[in-house]
Design an enzyme around this catalytic site. Structure first.
Site, PDB file in Angstrom:
ATOM      1  N   THR A 113      57.879  45.779  48.303  1.00  0.00           N
ATOM      2  CA  THR A 113      58.848  46.877  48.358  1.00  0.00           C
ATOM      3  C   THR A 113      60.267  46.394  48.009  1.00  0.00           C
ATOM      4  O   THR A 113      60.516  45.203  47.932  1.00  0.00           O
ATOM      5  CB  THR A 113      58.844  47.545  49.754  1.00  0.00           C
ATOM      6  OG1 THR A 113      57.529  47.936  50.046  1.00  0.00           O
ATOM      7  CG2 THR A 113      59.734  48.746  49.849  1.00  0.00           C
TER       8      THR A 113
ATOM      9  N   THR B  67      58.710  51.726  46.717  1.00  0.00           N
ATOM     10  CA  THR B  67      57.594  50.797  46.876  1.00  0.00           C
ATOM     11  C   THR B  67      56.378  51.212  46.059  1.00  0.00           C
ATOM     12  O   THR B  67      56.260  52.386  45.671  1.00  0.00           O
ATOM     13  CB  THR B  67      57.184  50.741  48.373  1.00  0.00           C
ATOM     14  OG1 THR B  67      56.198  49.739  48.559  1.00  0.00           O
ATOM     15  CG2 THR B  67      56.623  52.071  48.858  1.00  0.00           C
TER      16      THR B  67
ATOM     17  N   GLU C  78      49.318  52.833  48.165  1.00  0.00           N
ATOM     18  CA  GLU C  78      50.004  53.301  49.378  1.00  0.00           C
ATOM     19  C   GLU C  78      49.044  53.847  50.432  1.00  0.00           C
ATOM     20  O   GLU C  78      49.358  53.867  51.623  1.00  0.00           O
ATOM     21  CB  GLU C  78      51.026  54.377  49.004  1.00  0.00           C
ATOM     22  CG  GLU C  78      52.266  54.377  49.872  1.00  0.00           C
ATOM     23  CD  GLU C  78      53.124  53.142  49.656  1.00  0.00           C
ATOM     24  OE1 GLU C  78      53.471  52.499  50.656  1.00  0.00           O
ATOM     25  OE2 GLU C  78      53.428  52.807  48.506  1.00  0.00           O
TER      26      GLU C  78
ATOM     27  N   SER D 226      54.866  55.658  57.070  1.00  0.00           N
ATOM     28  CA  SER D 226      55.614  54.554  56.468  1.00  0.00           C
ATOM     29  C   SER D 226      56.501  53.892  57.510  1.00  0.00           C
ATOM     30  O   SER D 226      56.738  54.446  58.582  1.00  0.00           O
ATOM     31  CB  SER D 226      56.488  55.099  55.339  1.00  0.00           C
ATOM     32  OG  SER D 226      57.382  54.109  54.892  1.00  0.00           O
TER      33      SER D 226
HETATM   34  N1  GLU Z   1      54.007  50.708  52.392  1.00  0.00           N
HETATM   35  C1  GLU Z   1      55.039  50.272  53.274  1.00  0.00           C
HETATM   36  C2  GLU Z   1      55.613  51.404  54.062  1.00  0.00           C
HETATM   37  O1  GLU Z   1      55.741  52.471  53.572  1.00  0.00           O
HETATM   38  C3  GLU Z   1      56.162  49.671  52.512  1.00  0.00           C
HETATM   39  C4  GLU Z   1      55.671  48.523  51.751  1.00  0.00           C
HETATM   40  C5  GLU Z   1      55.996  47.264  52.435  1.00  0.00           C
HETATM   41  O2  GLU Z   1      57.183  46.914  52.478  1.00  0.00           O
HETATM   42  O3  GLU Z   1      55.075  46.637  52.909  1.00  0.00           O
HETATM   43  O4  GLU Z   1      55.960  51.236  55.172  1.00  0.00           O
END
Ligand code: GLU
Length: 579
Positions: free
Chosen positions: A395, A413, A434, A458
């Site tokens: 991200t 991300t 995701e 998230s």
């Molecule tokens: N998918 C993660 C989230 O939405 C963000 C990606 C990451 O930084 O691991 O929290």
């Protein structure tokens, strides 16, 4: 470390064979007037500051930077991903948020990430068509520009197209990220062709071009978002998700996805009311569900405000308790009744703060009862074992301010580093994974199980702080669920521990997410481990947590932009006019 920077056209003319162009320095701190930018990447920061110089506003610059990051940070973010954007609108004195979160296809159910009654192995789920959510970024960029911008999507894509065509210099981070993905990239023919030229990760110091992505951006600029959301590009994404281009003979099982063109047609970026808490006389704005960023950072700050003193022990404990509540109560609000108001209420914070004593709480901490009725302190009871949170360095986050006082904090991300590892053939575009942010299950009652058209929970925590209605600070970070603790630690460093903003970003980090041990960077353990161990904390070392960017408005139009000095190779802060 060599900066990842776009190669000037004149330089390319001189190149024969692998390039070894000396890289100018990236600076992690910049101070001045007229607006500012901080991203992880010099090209993206330059593209954004150029927009500001030409009279564009913070939204114009933020979307321009995001599109450029899709080229130079393609393993972290891109147009087939999603994100959350906070915008302080100086004219109206309001904070707006835009949710561009990827969404599950309508065919997805609570058991889609299970097989034979058990969760699919995480690694297999990540590299699959199944994990690809309906992309949100393009709809989000378009909505942000239409609502608050002064340029169109086509113009915002232009610098990115240039960088994709001319290429950028491969730095150690890009090389290492490619190498870490080599085995799975090699199994997907379209991905191997793009990111493993000659069968190996691009060499540090070589020039990396992505002409197919340049063409994709160009066509997107010409045809508009509907080319993706229901048009030809959408159809190609659906075909790729359903039949991932796996190399003949590959041993890897790459599951097909459930996405249909109708899912793309149905996608909308959503304007939501922000999450807000009052904290030490400031207003802290964050992202509301389906992100748990605003609710978890906000709850922890509320808890800290109830305590007689705030230090690192209190940081870890408030975070532990807030993560217990995050796990039980936060999911997509279209599917789950998230008690956001109560989670962010003073009454609930008081009840939670009561549990914090001189030593660390027993693991795991139980979730509280945000039910509106808050009594005297009760003894802490251990809760159910928490699902271990995945975290990673993926991200990216950026901040922008402009000469009018507008401010953007934007986290974007494609989930894992390299997303689902599948490039759409001929389009130069990596798909997201995701949907692995859902709880795989079986987990009855979990608010974050998959569902049709549902957005996975998230941790992204773009944050804007107002003092008396005016913005004073914006911050955010990548890092999966550690995003929340990184943002919290930066705010505590700045507002409780007497640090400057650059010090708060550079400080060694720790992350307590209702886990038995607190993960921490070695420098944190060296500096604070002994004192905290005496108080019942135990630590597991992890090399690096987060890669934050932030800015601070200093009054009189002066702004300080701050990026990481070292993590992920350091970031790039720029201002329109230097001091
Ligand atoms: N998918 C993660 C989230 O939405 C963000 C990606 C990451 O930084 O691991 O929290």
């Amino acid at each position: 470390m060599i900066a990842r920077l776009a190669v000037p056209a004149a330089t390319l003319l001189l190149l024969s064979g692998p390039a070894t162009v000396p890289a100018p320095e990236k600076a992690p701190v910049a101070e001045g007037y007229g607006g500012a930018v901080a991203t992880v990447d010099l090209d993206a920061s330059r593209a954004a500051v150029e927009v500001l110089r030409r009279g564009g506003n913070a939204i114009d610059a933020a979307i321009t930077a995001a599109a450029t990051l899709g080229v130079t940070e393609p393993y972290s973010a891109g147009m087939a991903g999603g994100g959350f954007l906070l915008y302080y609108d100086a004219r109206r004195g309001r904070v707006h948020t835009i949710d561009g979160r990827e969404t599950a296809p309508r065919a997805m159910t609570a058991t889609s990430l299970q097989e034979n009654g058990a969760a699919i192995p995480t690694d297999e789920a990540i590299t699959s068509g199944l994990s690809a959510g309906v992309p949100g970024s393009v709809a989000q960029w378009d909505l942000a520009l239409r609502r608050f911008g002064s340029i169109g999507l086509g113009e915002a894509l232009r610098p990115a197209i240039r960088v994709a065509e001319r290429g950028f210099l491969v730095d150690q981070t890009f090389h290492d990220q490619t190498a870490a993905n080599q085995a799975r990239f090699a199994d997907i023919t379209s991905t191997a062709r793009l990111y493993l030229p000659g069968g190996a990760p691009p060499a540090v110091g070589s020039v990396f071009r992505n002409p197919e992505l340049a063409r994709t951006y160009r066509e997107l600029a010409r045809r508009g978002p509907s080319w993706l959301y229901g048009g030809r590009l959408g159809a190609e994404i659906v075909a790729t998700v359903k039949r991932p281009p796996v190399r003949p003979g590959a041993a890897r099982k790459v599951r097909p996805g459930l996405m249909e063109l109708s899912d793309l047609r149905a996608y909308r970026a959503i304007e939501r009311a922000p999450a807000r808490v009052g904290y030490k006389g400031l207003d802290v704005y964050g992202m509301a569900p389906p992100s748990s960023g605003g609710s978890t950072v906000g709850e922890a700050l509320n808890i800290l405000e109830k305590l007689p003193q705030v230090g690192l022990h209190e940081f870890l404990e408030s975070s532990r308790l807030s993560f217990a509540d995050r796990g039980k109560y936060v999911g997509d609000p279209a599917f789950t009744d998230v008690p956001l108001r109560e989670l962010l209420s003073d009454g609930f914070a008081g009840e939670r703060a009561c549990l914090i004593g001189a030593t660390a709480l027993a693991h795991p901490a139980a979730p509280g009862d945000p039910d509106g009725s808050y009594g005297p302190c009760r003894a802490a009871v251990p809760g159910p074992a928490a699902t271990p949170a995945r975290e990673g360095p993926e991200t990216t986050h950026l901040v922008v301010s402009d000469r009018w006082g507008n401010v953007v904090a934007y986290t974007l991300t494609i989930e894992s580093t390299g997303g689902n590892g599948i490039v759409v053939p001929g389009r130069g575009l990596l798909l997201n994974n995701e949907l692995t942010d859902f709880t795989f299950g079986p987990a009855p009652g979990d608010p974050n199980l998959p569902g049709p058209g549902k957005r996975p929970r998230s941790s992204m925590s773009p944050t804007i702080v107002l003092d008396d209605g005016r913005p004073v600070l914006a911050a955010g970070s990548p890092g999966g669920s550690t995003i929340i603790t990184t943002v919290l630690q930066i705010l505590i460093g700045r507002y409780e521990l007497g640090m400057t903003l650059p010090q708060a970003l550079a400080a060694p980090r720790a992350t307590q997410r209702n886990t038995a041990q607190t993960q921490a960077e070695p420098a944190f353990i060296a500096a604070h481990g002994p004192a905290l161990t005496v108080r019942g904390h135990s630590f597991a070392p992890t090399p690096e947590i987060g890669a934050a960017t932030a800015l601070e408005l200093l009054g009189g139009g002066r702004v300080r932009a701050v990026a990481e000095p070292a993590r992920r190779g350091g970031g790039s802060a720029l201002v329109v006019t230097e001091r």
